[in-house]
Motif scaffolding. Sequence first.
Motif, short mmCIF file in Angstrom:
data_model
loop_
_atom_site.label_atom_id
_atom_site.label_comp_id
_atom_site.label_asym_id
_atom_site.label_seq_id
_atom_site.Cartn_x
_atom_site.Cartn_y
_atom_site.Cartn_z
N ARG A 186 0.81 -1.21 0.00
CA ARG A 186 0.00 0.00 0.00
C ARG A 186 0.85 1.27 0.00
NH1 ARG A 186 -5.51 -0.97 1.81
NH2 ARG A 186 -5.72 -3.17 2.29
N GLU A 187 1.95 1.28 0.72
CA GLU A 187 2.73 2.51 0.87
C GLU A 187 3.60 2.79 -0.35
OE1 GLU A 187 3.88 0.44 3.93
OE2 GLU A 187 2.08 0.96 5.05
N THR A 188 3.56 4.01 -0.80
CA THR A 188 4.33 4.43 -1.97
C THR A 188 5.82 4.25 -1.73
OG1 THR A 188 2.62 6.03 -2.52
CG2 THR A 188 4.77 6.35 -3.53
N LYS A 214 6.72 0.75 -2.41
CA LYS A 214 6.65 0.48 -3.85
C LYS A 214 7.91 1.01 -4.53
CE LYS A 214 1.73 0.08 -4.52
NZ LYS A 214 0.59 0.32 -5.38
#
Length: 58
Positions: A24-26, A29
């Motif tokens: 979920r967290e950029t 990613k």
Amino acid sequence: MEDEDIALNSVLGLELNRVFFAVRETANKQKIIEFAREVLQGEREELAESVLPEGPAS
């Protein structure tokens, strides 16, 4: 052996894609993207070294 490498890379690519979209967290990613770039760069360098003929020893 080359066919096995292609199959393994395909499976690893699919798994990396699955993990990327599960995160979920950029920031995490971005870490996945950086890791994939490092791996691909390393493979390109290995391929270039195996394809290019060796020049005269210095």
